[in-house]
Design a protein around this motif. Sequence first.
Motif, mmCIF file in Angstrom:
data_model
loop_
_atom_site.group_PDB
_atom_site.id
_atom_site.type_symbol
_atom_site.label_atom_id
_atom_site.label_comp_id
_atom_site.label_asym_id
_atom_site.label_seq_id
_atom_site.Cartn_x
_atom_site.Cartn_y
_atom_site.Cartn_z
ATOM 1 N N GLU A 39 3.047 13.819 8.380
ATOM 2 C CA GLU A 39 2.080 14.435 7.478
ATOM 3 C C GLU A 39 1.631 13.333 6.533
ATOM 4 O OE1 GLU A 39 1.408 17.855 4.053
ATOM 5 O OE2 GLU A 39 3.279 17.876 5.213
ATOM 6 N N VAL A 40 0.331 13.056 6.521
ATOM 7 C CA VAL A 40 -0.180 11.963 5.698
ATOM 8 C C VAL A 40 -0.699 12.506 4.367
ATOM 9 C CG1 VAL A 40 -0.701 10.445 7.638
ATOM 10 C CG2 VAL A 40 -2.459 11.992 6.818
ATOM 11 N N LEU A 41 -0.286 11.824 3.289
ATOM 12 C CA LEU A 41 -0.726 12.139 1.934
ATOM 13 C C LEU A 41 -1.468 10.911 1.429
ATOM 14 C CD1 LEU A 41 2.703 13.479 0.572
ATOM 15 C CD2 LEU A 41 0.949 14.772 1.791
ATOM 16 N N PHE A 42 -2.714 11.100 1.010
ATOM 17 C CA PHE A 42 -3.502 9.938 0.586
ATOM 18 C C PHE A 42 -4.395 10.296 -0.586
ATOM 19 C CE2 PHE A 42 -5.645 12.291 3.839
ATOM 20 C CZ PHE A 42 -7.000 12.262 3.538
ATOM 21 N N ARG A 43 -4.495 9.360 -1.516
ATOM 22 C CA ARG A 43 -5.290 9.553 -2.725
ATOM 23 C C ARG A 43 -6.757 9.213 -2.487
ATOM 24 N NH1 ARG A 43 -4.110 11.022 -7.250
ATOM 25 N NH2 ARG A 43 -4.932 10.477 -9.253
ATOM 26 N N ASN A 44 -7.005 8.211 -1.655
ATOM 27 C CA ASN A 44 -8.397 7.836 -1.367
ATOM 28 C C ASN A 44 -8.539 7.439 0.103
ATOM 29 O OD1 ASN A 44 -8.061 4.866 -1.056
ATOM 30 N ND2 ASN A 44 -7.420 5.007 -3.188
ATOM 31 N N ASP A 45 -9.763 7.271 0.536
ATOM 32 C CA ASP A 45 -10.067 7.032 1.947
ATOM 33 C C ASP A 45 -9.688 5.643 2.446
ATOM 34 O OD1 ASP A 45 -11.193 9.502 1.620
ATOM 35 O OD2 ASP A 45 -13.266 8.840 1.813
ATOM 36 N N ASN A 46 -9.304 4.733 1.544
ATOM 37 C CA ASN A 46 -8.990 3.357 1.942
ATOM 38 C C ASN A 46 -7.517 3.144 2.255
ATOM 39 O OD1 ASN A 46 -11.646 2.903 1.335
ATOM 40 N ND2 ASN A 46 -11.226 2.114 -0.707
ATOM 41 N N GLU A 47 -6.705 4.182 2.139
ATOM 42 C CA GLU A 47 -5.273 4.001 2.325
ATOM 43 C C GLU A 47 -4.917 3.875 3.800
ATOM 44 O OE1 GLU A 47 -2.956 6.598 -0.121
ATOM 45 O OE2 GLU A 47 -4.306 6.301 -1.807
ATOM 46 N N GLU A 48 -3.890 3.097 4.061
ATOM 47 C CA GLU A 48 -3.487 2.776 5.430
ATOM 48 C C GLU A 48 -3.201 4.015 6.277
ATOM 49 O OE1 GLU A 48 0.531 1.097 7.267
ATOM 50 O OE2 GLU A 48 -0.493 -0.393 6.018
ATOM 51 N N CYS A 49 -2.561 5.016 5.687
ATOM 52 C CA CYS A 49 -2.127 6.178 6.477
ATOM 53 C C CYS A 49 -3.281 7.062 6.950
ATOM 54 C CB CYS A 49 -1.107 7.000 5.703
ATOM 55 S SG CYS A 49 -1.803 7.905 4.311
ATOM 56 N N ILE A 50 -4.488 6.801 6.487
ATOM 57 C CA ILE A 50 -5.642 7.580 6.941
ATOM 58 C C ILE A 50 -6.661 6.679 7.653
ATOM 59 C CG2 ILE A 50 -7.013 7.455 4.809
ATOM 60 C CD1 ILE A 50 -6.475 10.594 7.022
ATOM 61 N N SER A 51 -6.282 5.438 7.883
ATOM 62 C CA SER A 51 -7.191 4.504 8.561
ATOM 63 C C SER A 51 -7.300 4.850 10.046
ATOM 64 C CB SER A 51 -6.705 3.060 8.411
ATOM 65 O OG SER A 51 -5.523 2.865 9.171
ATOM 66 N N ASP A 52 -8.430 4.523 10.625
ATOM 67 C CA ASP A 52 -8.636 4.758 12.062
ATOM 68 C C ASP A 52 -7.564 4.041 12.879
ATOM 69 O OD1 ASP A 52 -10.912 6.255 11.480
ATOM 70 O OD2 ASP A 52 -12.268 4.553 11.764
ATOM 71 N N GLU A 53 -7.186 2.836 12.457
ATOM 72 C CA GLU A 53 -6.188 2.054 13.189
ATOM 73 C C GLU A 53 -4.827 2.758 13.187
ATOM 74 O OE1 GLU A 53 -8.067 0.747 10.622
ATOM 75 O OE2 GLU A 53 -9.537 -0.249 11.903
ATOM 76 N N TYR A 54 -4.427 3.273 12.030
ATOM 77 C CA TYR A 54 -3.133 3.961 11.933
ATOM 78 C C TYR A 54 -3.143 5.221 12.797
ATOM 79 C CZ TYR A 54 0.717 6.761 10.183
ATOM 80 O OH TYR A 54 1.842 7.540 10.095
ATOM 81 N N ILE A 55 -4.193 6.012 12.682
ATOM 82 C CA ILE A 55 -4.266 7.256 13.444
ATOM 83 C C ILE A 55 -4.257 6.961 14.933
ATOM 84 C CG2 ILE A 55 -5.736 9.256 13.957
ATOM 85 C CD1 ILE A 55 -6.570 9.101 10.928
#
Length: 168
Positions: A39-55
């Motif tokens: 489960e990813v928790l992120f404050r803004n769109d630039n965080e690693e856990c929501i990046s296309d590469e991570y996903i």
Amino acid sequence: SLSKVEKYAPDLMFMPMVRSRDEITDSLLKRNINLIGTEVLFRNDNEECISDEYIKSMHDKGLLIWTNSIIYNEGDIINGYHSDDISVSDSPDKGWGWLIDKNIDFIQTDWLLMLKNYIETRNNMVFSGTSVAHGTAKAIVTAVALNTEIGKTSAIMQQTGEDKLPLQ
């Protein structure tokens, strides 16, 4: 503790929360734990856990991504403002649509019917038994059993006593 999970419940599905950056998945994959994703928790769109590469890397490992679009505490942003609130009060494209476009596998929401309706109007639908000639696809289940198109047809046939559809 994780050793107790390994010892007493290695078959239970396990999904840790990661905030901003995932520093646990690789070590969990080496343990006797049934890791199904994060489960990813992120404050803004630039965080690693929501990046296309991570996903993509998670999907390549056969793991799922879950995010929560509910706002529990306005001081603790866990969805980069892609929330139920923005989806309901402004535009679902800015909330749920953004999450869907990121290839999030699960969106936790308080607005299930609105999200379901949004998904149905946004994307082409496939039905159980659909054959794919080439390539891959990702689908979101929006109905099961008697709530599917085939289930609705079956219910009508049972009500009318017909054993064949009009086109048969």
